[in-house]
Design an enzyme around this catalytic site. Structure first.
Site, PDB file in Angstrom:
ATOM      1  N   ARG A 134     -29.299 -24.144  33.834  1.00 27.51           N
ATOM      2  CA  ARG A 134     -28.601 -23.171  32.980  1.00 27.51           C
ATOM      3  C   ARG A 134     -29.494 -21.987  32.619  1.00 27.51           C
ATOM      4  O   ARG A 134     -29.005 -20.875  32.405  1.00 27.51           O
ATOM      5  CB  ARG A 134     -28.088 -23.868  31.719  1.00 27.51           C
ATOM      6  CG  ARG A 134     -27.078 -23.039  30.907  1.00 27.51           C
ATOM      7  CD  ARG A 134     -26.433 -23.892  29.826  1.00 27.51           C
ATOM      8  NE  ARG A 134     -25.331 -23.207  29.154  1.00 27.51           N
ATOM      9  CZ  ARG A 134     -25.388 -22.729  27.921  1.00 27.51           C
ATOM     10  NH1 ARG A 134     -26.512 -22.849  27.215  1.00 27.51           N
ATOM     11  NH2 ARG A 134     -24.342 -22.134  27.376  1.00 27.51           N
ATOM     12  N   ILE A 145     -21.581 -16.933  27.810  1.00 31.14           N
ATOM     13  CA  ILE A 145     -21.671 -18.142  28.618  1.00 31.14           C
ATOM     14  C   ILE A 145     -21.274 -19.296  27.700  1.00 31.14           C
ATOM     15  O   ILE A 145     -21.829 -19.454  26.611  1.00 31.14           O
ATOM     16  CB  ILE A 145     -23.087 -18.327  29.218  1.00 31.14           C
ATOM     17  CG1 ILE A 145     -23.186 -19.646  30.003  1.00 31.14           C
ATOM     18  CG2 ILE A 145     -24.173 -18.230  28.174  1.00 31.14           C
ATOM     19  CD1 ILE A 145     -24.495 -19.800  30.781  1.00 31.14           C
ATOM     20  N   SER A 146     -20.276 -20.055  28.094  1.00 35.24           N
ATOM     21  CA  SER A 146     -19.727 -21.099  27.229  1.00 35.24           C
ATOM     22  C   SER A 146     -20.776 -22.164  26.909  1.00 35.24           C
ATOM     23  O   SER A 146     -21.709 -22.403  27.688  1.00 35.24           O
ATOM     24  CB  SER A 146     -18.520 -21.763  27.900  1.00 35.24           C
ATOM     25  OG  SER A 146     -17.461 -20.857  28.061  1.00 35.24           O
ATOM     26  N   GLN A 147     -20.601 -22.817  25.774  1.00 33.00           N
ATOM     27  CA  GLN A 147     -21.508 -23.894  25.414  1.00 33.00           C
ATOM     28  C   GLN A 147     -21.398 -25.025  26.437  1.00 33.00           C
ATOM     29  O   GLN A 147     -20.329 -25.240  27.041  1.00 33.00           O
ATOM     30  CB  GLN A 147     -21.212 -24.404  24.008  1.00 33.00           C
ATOM     31  CG  GLN A 147     -19.948 -25.233  23.890  1.00 33.00           C
ATOM     32  CD  GLN A 147     -19.685 -25.699  22.474  1.00 33.00           C
ATOM     33  OE1 GLN A 147     -18.849 -25.127  21.785  1.00 33.00           O
ATOM     34  NE2 GLN A 147     -20.381 -26.714  22.032  1.00 33.00           N
TER      35      GLN A 147
END
Length: 211
Positions: free
Chosen positions: A33, A59-61
Site C-alpha cells: 500500500r 485512497i480508501s481505508q
C-alpha cells in the site's frame, strides 16, 4: 515501526474487524500500500484510515478495500470492472484474486500515476482505462464482478447492463455522503437482482456523467 510490521498489524486488524476470506487477507498483505499513497503519507500507509490523494480524492481505508473485495466473492476465472481507480491500490488487490481487472478513471493525472504504479509492480492482468466510469467499459464486458469506488444515489444503468448473470456489483449508495450504505447487487436475470446491505460507509461522490 517498520512497514513490514505495520502490514502484519493491518492484517490482524482486518481479521478482528470481520475479514475472514484467507485469499483476500493474503492479497491485502501482498500488495504494498505504501507504493500507492502520496510520499508524505508513506509512514501512515497501513493505518486503518482513508488517506488523501490529489484532486480531492482519497485512497480508501484498508478495511473498506478488504470488505468490498470479500463480498465480491471473486473466483480466479473472474473478469472484474472497477469504477474509480484513484491510486490504483484496490485494482491491484483485485488483480491478486481475479483473472483480469479493467479499471476506469476519469481524472487524467490519477490515471497516469496509477497506471505507472501498477506497471512497476508487474500487475499485467490489471488494465487501466481513461474515461467516464458511469458509462462502464462495455468493450470488455460483460463482467463477473463490478466494484464502484464512489458513492451515488442509484446504480448507473450502464453498469448493471454490463454485469453478467450471476455477477456481483458492489457500490456505496445513499442520497448524501453521510448516509451511504455499502450495497451488493447480485444479478439473477436480465432485469432481476437481489440486494444485500453491508452497513454504513463514506465515499467521495460519483462525478456527473460526461457527454
Amino acid at each position: 515501526m517498520a512497514l513490514d510490521q505495520q502490514r502484519d498489524e493491518m492484517i490482524s486488524v482486518l481479521k478482528d474487524r470481520g475479514i475472514t476470506d484467507h485469499a483476500v487477507l493474503q492479497a491485502m498483505h501482498d500488495v504494498p500500500r505504501e507504493d500507492f499513497v502520496l510520499p508524505s503519507f508513506r509512514d501512515d500507509a497501513y493505518a486503518d484510515s482513508a488517506l488523501p490523494l490529489t484532486h480531492k480524492q482519497t485512497i480508501s481505508q484498508p478495511l473498506i478495500v478488504a470488505l468490498m473485495t470479500q463480498i465480491m466473492e471473486l473466483q480466479p476465472s473472474d473478469r472484474v470492472l472497477e469504477i474509480g481507480t484513484g491510486s490504483g491500490y484496490a485494482a491491484a488487490v483485485l488483480g491478486q484474486l481475479a483473472k483480469e481487472v479493467i479499471t476506469v478513471e476519469r481524472i487524467g493525472d490519477l490515471a497516469i500515476t496509477a497506471a505507472e504504479t501498477i506497471r512497476k509492480l508487474g500487475k499485467r492482468n490489471v488494465h487501466m482505462r481513461f474515461g467516464d466510469g458511469l458509462k462502464g467499459w462495455p468493450d470488455d464486458g460483460p463482467y463477473d464482478a463490478i466494484a464502484v469506488a464512489a458513492g451515488g444515489d442509484r446504480v448507473p444503468n450502464a453498469l448493471f447492463d454490463q454485469l453478467a448473470i450471476g455477477g456481483r456489483l458492489v457500490i456505496p449508495l445513499g442520497p448524501r455522503q453521510d448516509s451511504q450504505k455499502l450495497i451488493r447487487i447480485r444479478k439473477i436475470g436480465e432485469d432481476r437482482y437481489v440486494e444485500d446491505d453491508f452497513g454504513g460507509v463514506r465515499f467521495v461522490p460519483l462525478l456527473p456523467e460526461t457527454d
